[in-house]
Motif scaffolding. Structure first.
Motif, PDB file in Angstrom:
ATOM      1  N   ILE A 191       0.825  -1.208   0.000  1.00  0.00           N
ATOM      2  CA  ILE A 191       0.000   0.000   0.000  1.00  0.00           C
ATOM      3  C   ILE A 191       0.858   1.255   0.000  1.00  0.00           C
ATOM      4  O   ILE A 191       0.595   2.190  -0.766  1.00  0.00           O
ATOM      5  N   HIS A 192       1.888   1.250   0.833  1.00  0.00           N
ATOM      6  CA  HIS A 192       2.701   2.451   1.009  1.00  0.00           C
ATOM      7  C   HIS A 192       3.981   2.390   0.169  1.00  0.00           C
ATOM      8  O   HIS A 192       4.692   1.377   0.202  1.00  0.00           O
ATOM      9  N   PRO A 193       4.277   3.455  -0.558  1.00  0.00           N
ATOM     10  CA  PRO A 193       5.489   3.473  -1.384  1.00  0.00           C
ATOM     11  C   PRO A 193       6.758   3.307  -0.540  1.00  0.00           C
ATOM     12  O   PRO A 193       6.834   3.815   0.581  1.00  0.00           O
ATOM     13  N   ASN A 194       7.725   2.610  -1.105  1.00  0.00           N
ATOM     14  CA  ASN A 194       9.035   2.543  -0.471  1.00  0.00           C
ATOM     15  C   ASN A 194       9.865   3.740  -0.926  1.00  0.00           C
ATOM     16  O   ASN A 194       9.328   4.680  -1.526  1.00  0.00           O
ATOM     17  N   VAL A 195      11.159   3.712  -0.650  1.00  0.00           N
ATOM     18  CA  VAL A 195      12.018   4.853  -0.988  1.00  0.00           C
ATOM     19  C   VAL A 195      11.938   5.185  -2.472  1.00  0.00           C
ATOM     20  O   VAL A 195      11.776   6.353  -2.863  1.00  0.00           O
ATOM     21  N   GLU A 196      12.046   4.175  -3.314  1.00  0.00           N
ATOM     22  CA  GLU A 196      11.999   4.413  -4.756  1.00  0.00           C
ATOM     23  C   GLU A 196      10.604   4.836  -5.199  1.00  0.00           C
ATOM     24  O   GLU A 196      10.447   5.656  -6.110  1.00  0.00           O
ATOM     25  N   GLY A 197       9.589   4.277  -4.547  1.00  0.00           N
ATOM     26  CA  GLY A 197       8.221   4.663  -4.878  1.00  0.00           C
ATOM     27  C   GLY A 197       7.935   6.116  -4.543  1.00  0.00           C
ATOM     28  O   GLY A 197       7.250   6.815  -5.300  1.00  0.00           O
ATOM     29  N   GLN A 198       8.474   6.569  -3.424  1.00  0.00           N
ATOM     30  CA  GLN A 198       8.289   7.969  -3.034  1.00  0.00           C
ATOM     31  C   GLN A 198       8.945   8.912  -4.055  1.00  0.00           C
ATOM     32  O   GLN A 198       8.427   9.999  -4.327  1.00  0.00           O
ATOM     33  N   LYS A 199      10.039   8.486  -4.627  1.00  0.00           N
ATOM     34  CA  LYS A 199      10.690   9.303  -5.663  1.00  0.00           C
ATOM     35  C   LYS A 199       9.774   9.463  -6.871  1.00  0.00           C
ATOM     36  O   LYS A 199       9.682  10.545  -7.461  1.00  0.00           O
ATOM     37  N   LYS A 200       9.086   8.392  -7.213  1.00  0.00           N
ATOM     38  CA  LYS A 200       8.160   8.440  -8.349  1.00  0.00           C
ATOM     39  C   LYS A 200       6.959   9.323  -8.031  1.00  0.00           C
ATOM     40  O   LYS A 200       6.487  10.085  -8.883  1.00  0.00           O
ATOM     41  N   VAL A 201       6.459   9.247  -6.788  1.00  0.00           N
ATOM     42  CA  VAL A 201       5.349  10.109  -6.370  1.00  0.00           C
ATOM     43  C   VAL A 201       5.762  11.572  -6.470  1.00  0.00           C
ATOM     44  O   VAL A 201       5.004  12.422  -6.959  1.00  0.00           O
ATOM     45  N   ALA A 202       6.969  11.873  -6.010  1.00  0.00           N
ATOM     46  CA  ALA A 202       7.477  13.250  -6.103  1.00  0.00           C
ATOM     47  C   ALA A 202       7.532  13.707  -7.555  1.00  0.00           C
ATOM     48  O   ALA A 202       7.183  14.857  -7.874  1.00  0.00           O
ATOM     49  N   ASP A 203       7.951  12.815  -8.449  1.00  0.00           N
ATOM     50  CA  ASP A 203       7.993  13.156  -9.878  1.00  0.00           C
ATOM     51  C   ASP A 203       6.595  13.463 -10.407  1.00  0.00           C
ATOM     52  O   ASP A 203       6.406  14.389 -11.208  1.00  0.00           O
ATOM     53  N   ASN A 204       5.606  12.680  -9.971  1.00  0.00           N
ATOM     54  CA  ASN A 204       4.232  12.888 -10.435  1.00  0.00           C
ATOM     55  C   ASN A 204       3.721  14.274 -10.055  1.00  0.00           C
ATOM     56  O   ASN A 204       3.047  14.934 -10.860  1.00  0.00           O
ATOM     57  N   ILE A 205       4.018  14.704  -8.859  1.00  0.00           N
ATOM     58  CA  ILE A 205       3.577  16.030  -8.412  1.00  0.00           C
ATOM     59  C   ILE A 205       4.413  17.122  -9.062  1.00  0.00           C
ATOM     60  O   ILE A 205       3.892  18.173  -9.457  1.00  0.00           O
ATOM     61  N   TRP A 206       5.705  16.897  -9.190  1.00  0.00           N
ATOM     62  CA  TRP A 206       6.606  17.907  -9.733  1.00  0.00           C
ATOM     63  C   TRP A 206       6.241  18.282 -11.169  1.00  0.00           C
ATOM     64  O   TRP A 206       6.404  19.426 -11.582  1.00  0.00           O
ATOM     65  N   LYS A 207       5.724  17.336 -11.928  1.00  0.00           N
ATOM     66  CA  LYS A 207       5.317  17.619 -13.308  1.00  0.00           C
ATOM     67  C   LYS A 207       4.281  18.737 -13.362  1.00  0.00           C
ATOM     68  O   LYS A 207       4.235  19.513 -14.317  1.00  0.00           O
ATOM     69  N   VAL A 208       3.435  18.798 -12.347  1.00  0.00           N
ATOM     70  CA  VAL A 208       2.388  19.820 -12.289  1.00  0.00           C
ATOM     71  C   VAL A 208       2.841  21.040 -11.500  1.00  0.00           C
ATOM     72  O   VAL A 208       2.541  22.179 -11.857  1.00  0.00           O
ATOM     73  N   LEU A 209       3.590  20.801 -10.431  1.00  0.00           N
ATOM     74  CA  LEU A 209       4.001  21.888  -9.544  1.00  0.00           C
ATOM     75  C   LEU A 209       5.074  22.784 -10.154  1.00  0.00           C
ATOM     76  O   LEU A 209       5.006  24.017 -10.019  1.00  0.00           O
ATOM     77  N   GLU A 210       6.056  22.196 -10.816  1.00  0.00           N
ATOM     78  CA  GLU A 210       7.181  22.985 -11.344  1.00  0.00           C
ATOM     79  C   GLU A 210       6.738  24.128 -12.246  1.00  0.00           C
ATOM     80  O   GLU A 210       7.167  25.283 -12.053  1.00  0.00           O
ATOM     81  N   PRO A 211       5.880  23.884 -13.261  1.00  0.00           N
ATOM     82  CA  PRO A 211       5.484  24.997 -14.124  1.00  0.00           C
ATOM     83  C   PRO A 211       4.748  26.102 -13.372  1.00  0.00           C
ATOM     84  O   PRO A 211       4.873  27.282 -13.718  1.00  0.00           O
ATOM     85  N   ILE A 212       4.001  25.731 -12.334  1.00  0.00           N
ATOM     86  CA  ILE A 212       3.287  26.737 -11.551  1.00  0.00           C
ATOM     87  C   ILE A 212       4.270  27.641 -10.822  1.00  0.00           C
ATOM     88  O   ILE A 212       4.156  28.869 -10.851  1.00  0.00           O
ATOM     89  N   LEU A 213       5.244  27.030 -10.180  1.00  0.00           N
ATOM     90  CA  LEU A 213       6.230  27.812  -9.427  1.00  0.00           C
ATOM     91  C   LEU A 213       7.061  28.687 -10.352  1.00  0.00           C
ATOM     92  O   LEU A 213       7.338  29.850 -10.042  1.00  0.00           O
ATOM     93  N   LYS A 214       7.448  28.150 -11.485  1.00  0.00           N
ATOM     94  CA  LYS A 214       8.261  28.927 -12.420  1.00  0.00           C
ATOM     95  C   LYS A 214       7.454  30.075 -13.019  1.00  0.00           C
ATOM     96  O   LYS A 214       7.992  31.167 -13.249  1.00  0.00           O
ATOM     97  N   ALA A 215       6.180  29.845 -13.263  1.00  0.00           N
ATOM     98  CA  ALA A 215       5.332  30.916 -13.783  1.00  0.00           C
ATOM     99  C   ALA A 215       5.197  32.029 -12.761  1.00  0.00           C
ATOM    100  O   ALA A 215       5.209  33.216 -13.107  1.00  0.00           O
ATOM    101  N   GLU A 216       5.060  31.646 -11.476  1.00  0.00           N
ATOM    102  CA  GLU A 216       4.938  32.642 -10.416  1.00  0.00           C
ATOM    103  C   GLU A 216       6.204  33.485 -10.300  1.00  0.00           C
ATOM    104  O   GLU A 216       6.150  34.668 -10.002  1.00  0.00           O
ATOM    105  N   GLU A 217       7.347  32.838 -10.506  1.00  0.00           N
ATOM    106  CA  GLU A 217       8.639  33.533 -10.384  1.00  0.00           C
ATOM    107  C   GLU A 217       9.135  34.045 -11.730  1.00  0.00           C
ATOM    108  O   GLU A 217      10.218  34.606 -11.814  1.00  0.00           O
ATOM    109  N   LYS A 218       8.331  33.798 -12.812  1.00  0.00           N
ATOM    110  CA  LYS A 218       8.694  34.203 -14.162  1.00  0.00           C
ATOM    111  C   LYS A 218      10.068  33.661 -14.565  1.00  0.00           C
ATOM    112  O   LYS A 218      10.920  34.359 -15.097  1.00  0.00           O
ATOM    113  N   VAL A 219      10.241  32.361 -14.286  1.00  0.00           N
ATOM    114  CA  VAL A 219      11.474  31.665 -14.655  1.00  0.00           C
ATOM    115  C   VAL A 219      11.222  30.931 -15.964  1.00  0.00           C
ATOM    116  O   VAL A 219      10.247  30.177 -16.069  1.00  0.00           O
ATOM    117  N   PRO A 220      12.067  31.119 -16.973  1.00  0.00           N
ATOM    118  CA  PRO A 220      11.855  30.440 -18.264  1.00  0.00           C
ATOM    119  C   PRO A 220      12.040  28.926 -18.158  1.00  0.00           C
ATOM    120  O   PRO A 220      12.728  28.446 -17.295  1.00  0.00           O
TER     121      PRO A 220
END
Length: 220
Positions: A191-220
């Motif tokens: 049920i619960h991700p292990n160390v490698e699974g948590q890395k994949k979860v972070a990637d899943n969120i980062w795909k959506v979060l990164e563009p938002i943060l960069k847009a807020e900071e106007k980073v290309p």
């Protein structure tokens, strides 16, 4: 300087300071705040907190040179109802610029009606934006296994994009994408991700979060 002149000097200095106080120091060192509201997956059940995906997101943020600090508000066993009760506490007096809502899995496993989960998620976002109207919100979707029944799993899957659309939030299509059901990426409970699974979860969120943060900071 004579004693009375010294006294007068300090009185004048104190009065000047009261009129023109120094700027207050930001508790986060000038960085903006991201709060991740979640359950045991967010809390990093069975792992060191630094191995949980909020800490891994912080590493990605730091590597990108973005001025944000991540607060892990994950509580094992929490439901959307629990998140609704504690969202004000999780945000604190300073609120946050970004909220990631990663709740709902325990609702589904407990058979809570999808309509109630939807209502709670919407309530969490409403409460958060009452504190910080311009807050960016990410809704991380969950899915249920087929043995929960086709009707239930279908309604459950549909509620997350609906909430995201209704509340003008961003959607992480599936928090456990590429992790759920993959034995090598989960702990023995499957049920619960292990160390490698948590890395994949972070990637899943980062795909959506990164563009938002960069847009807020106007980073290309």
């Amino acid at each position: 300087m004579t004693s009375w002149k010294t006294f007068a000097f300090w009185v004048l200095l104190l009065n000047f300071s009261a009129l023109f106080p120094a700027p207050a120091q930001n508790a986060n060192g000038g960085k903006k705040r991201i709060v991740v509201l979640g359950d045991s997956i967010t809390a990093g059940y069975g792992l060191d907190p630094q191995e949980a995906y909020p800490a891994l997101l912080q590493k990605k943020i730091d590597a990108a040179g973005l001025p944000y600090t991540v607060a892990n508000a994950g509580v094992s066993g929490d439901t959307t109802a629990g998140g609704l009760r504690r969202i004000d506490w999780a945000l604190g007096k300073d609120g946050a610029e970004v909220l990631v809502v990663a709740l709902g899995g325990n609702d589904g496993l407990r058979g809570i009606k999808p309509g109630q989960t939807e209502e709670n998620l919407a309530g969490i976002i409403d409460k958060a934006r009452a504190k910080t109207p311009e807050m960016k919100v990410l809704v991380a979707a969950m899915q249920m296994p087929d043995n929960m029944g086709a009707e239930f799993t279908g309604k459950f899957k549909e509620l997350f994009p609906k909430v995201a659309k209704d509340k003008k939030a961003e959607l992480v299509p599936f928090l456990l994408d590429g992790v759920g059901g993959v034995e090598s990426l989960n702990q023995d409970d499957r049920i619960h991700p292990n160390v490698e699974g948590q890395k994949k979860v972070a990637d899943n969120i980062w795909k959506v979060l990164e563009p938002i943060l960069k847009a807020e900071e106007k980073v290309p």
